[in-house]
Design an enzyme around this catalytic site. Sequence first.
Site, PDB file in Angstrom:
ATOM      1  N   GLY A  70       2.214  26.128 -47.748  1.00 44.90           N
ATOM      2  CA  GLY A  70       2.772  25.690 -48.926  1.00 44.90           C
ATOM      3  C   GLY A  70       1.949  26.034 -49.929  1.00 44.90           C
ATOM      4  O   GLY A  70       0.553  25.832 -49.942  1.00 44.90           O
ATOM      5  N   GLY A 122      -0.133  24.857 -53.818  1.00 44.52           N
ATOM      6  CA  GLY A 122      -0.387  23.544 -54.123  1.00 44.52           C
ATOM      7  C   GLY A 122      -1.566  23.078 -53.673  1.00 44.52           C
ATOM      8  O   GLY A 122      -2.434  22.114 -53.866  1.00 44.52           O
ATOM      9  N   HIS A 123      -2.132  24.174 -52.575  1.00 43.95           N
ATOM     10  CA  HIS A 123      -3.557  23.802 -51.932  1.00 43.95           C
ATOM     11  C   HIS A 123      -4.436  24.783 -52.517  1.00 43.95           C
ATOM     12  O   HIS A 123      -5.644  24.798 -51.838  1.00 43.95           O
ATOM     13  CB  HIS A 123      -3.259  24.014 -50.347  1.00 43.95           C
ATOM     14  CG  HIS A 123      -2.270  23.092 -49.788  1.00 43.95           C
ATOM     15  ND1 HIS A 123      -2.369  21.674 -49.941  1.00 43.95           N
ATOM     16  CD2 HIS A 123      -1.065  23.460 -49.263  1.00 43.95           C
ATOM     17  CE1 HIS A 123      -1.176  21.183 -49.226  1.00 43.95           C
ATOM     18  NE2 HIS A 123      -0.549  22.219 -48.841  1.00 43.95           N
ATOM     19  N   HIS A 172      -0.433  17.182 -47.944  1.00 39.73           N
ATOM     20  CA  HIS A 172       0.708  17.116 -48.689  1.00 39.73           C
ATOM     21  C   HIS A 172       0.904  15.551 -49.309  1.00 39.73           C
ATOM     22  O   HIS A 172       1.917  15.383 -50.013  1.00 39.73           O
ATOM     23  CB  HIS A 172       1.989  17.344 -48.258  1.00 39.73           C
ATOM     24  CG  HIS A 172       1.821  18.685 -47.330  1.00 39.73           C
ATOM     25  ND1 HIS A 172       1.418  18.751 -45.880  1.00 39.73           N
ATOM     26  CD2 HIS A 172       1.851  19.986 -47.588  1.00 39.73           C
ATOM     27  CE1 HIS A 172       1.535  19.989 -45.407  1.00 39.73           C
ATOM     28  NE2 HIS A 172       1.605  20.666 -46.627  1.00 39.73           N
ATOM     29  N   ASP A 216     -17.135  10.876 -76.856  1.00 38.72           N
ATOM     30  CA  ASP A 216     -16.421  10.782 -75.470  1.00 38.72           C
ATOM     31  C   ASP A 216     -16.855   9.106 -75.144  1.00 38.72           C
ATOM     32  O   ASP A 216     -16.731   8.963 -74.007  1.00 38.72           O
ATOM     33  CB  ASP A 216     -17.439  11.671 -74.683  1.00 38.72           C
ATOM     34  CG  ASP A 216     -18.968  11.395 -75.064  1.00 38.72           C
ATOM     35  OD1 ASP A 216     -19.398  10.435 -75.797  1.00 38.72           O
ATOM     36  OD2 ASP A 216     -19.764  12.122 -74.349  1.00 38.72           O
TER      37      ASP A 216
END
Length: 584
Positions: A60, A62-63, A224, A414
């Site tokens: 998949g 997304g990795h 996942h 910052d």
Amino acid sequence: MSRTNRLLINNAETCVDEMLQSIAWQNPGQRLLKGHRVIIREDAADFCSSGHVSTICGGGSGHEPFSAGFVGRGMLTAAVAGSVFASPPPNDILAAINAVASPAGTLLIVANYTGDRLNFGIALERAKAAGKKVNMVVVGEDCALESQDKTAGRRGLVGIVIVMKLAGALAEQGRSLDEITQACTHLSKAMGTIGVSLSGCSIPGTGSSFKLDETEMELGLGAHGEAGVKRMKILPANETVEVMIDHMMNPSHASHITIDNGQKIALTMNNLGGLSEIEMFVLGRRAIEYLESKGLSVVRCYNGHFMTSLDMAGFNLNICKVNDETLKCLDADTNAPGWPRVCVSKNTGFNRRNNDPVVPLNDKSLEAVGESVNFPDKNKLQVGHALIEAITLACQSLISNEAFLNDLDTSAGDGDCGSTLKRGANEVLNRSRSWKCENVEQVLLQMAGCAEKSMGGASGGLYSLFFTAASHRAQAYTVESWNDCLAVGIAAISKYGGAEPGDRTMLDALVATRNSLETSISENASIKTAAQNAAKVARQAAEATATMKAKAGRASCVAAKLLTQPDPGAMAVAIWVEALAKTL
């Protein structure tokens, strides 16, 4: 915190295809297979026709950089991408097999997830039915599982990237399909991985994979975002690493890894997407220390993004047992864009040094200003109790106003102005105990050293310049002498910092203070009156910066409508001038 509705994509349905197209555009040695979500080596045809085994991995999306980021010479011949967190369909996998088919055969490297096993298995059977020579290695090295009960098996995590590297290097050597399959199968059983996360991830069009309380972290989660084996309170980096390694090596757990004393190992620290480089290297430091304290030899360490879970704030820790053959393959050259590059030693090559890599500083000229302690010069102004008391109170005032100054700095910088000044103040307090027998010039030089050593950044540099310049004008405990110190300190800050009065910086408060002292000198005011007047004017000048347009520093790059509070640097000057006025 999930960013589901705040992702910089065009459309959840098209983001994977747009990503793959961009990957191919940005890597000249890669090509996108038309009509399929498949990335292949540019030279795949020549490589395969010359009798080399082709290697394919996928899963998949997304990795990333897995798996397209590992396509290249010395690693994968092709990579197949599915939708986000979804296994690629058999049709795309078969297209990849056909595109890089080799007379020597093709090896499919698959993570141990049901969808991946099924879809790669279907493609493999179809390819074999068409007369192609194809093998498959399933990698499942998750060490999170505790129960002895039957499960879907150990999940495939970042260890699959190490298997890819082995397979690609062996393929480049011209090894046979059976040899590569056997070597990869052996390596997949010689490693273990566990993960921890502080958050879920932002899945396009869906939502957060899971939610954690701000004080919690998840141990043993899947690639996942699947729930882990334990939810626990957030621990410091060192303790987090120790808990993970102890879990992996616990013999009572079904999925533990057994490693003999003295075993050579490769350590992989995989950023799941949302941790900073600082966090990753702090974690890696302890992992090396802790593993070696257990009698293991960490001969390789890889730290970076290998197999992420979108933007998840977590990491995987992989331990892989290695021998000389494995190390040769890990060290072999590759142009795959996702494989990390390390600074190789001319003496030890890829091997880590067993001794401390820190080298001593031999050049005395490189030591910080004011670092050494000199004997007092009796001809110079000596430090009195009142001055030490004033410095102490000024430091304490800055420390107590840390949160206030940080808050002022949030909109324009910052958000660390107060913390930066607190570090400098603490350093001055620690050193001030030995200043009673020194002259004022030496004390100001020591304060310059404190600023540049402990504060760092622009603030540390500016205060170091200020104190260094002022040190040469500290001639007497008079208003005139302190005015001279301010004058040369302001000039040094303006010369090197580039700011001028009216630019909305610390200079506005400093210049106002000096102008007040000059007025007091002309009026023959006492030191007490001069100090009180200076403190009042410094505060007024600092507060007036709230309505000024920023023309210097970080604030000059911020939209004017966001700058509604006084400048934190100017306010810090007012704080320490007020403290000095109470004692001088």
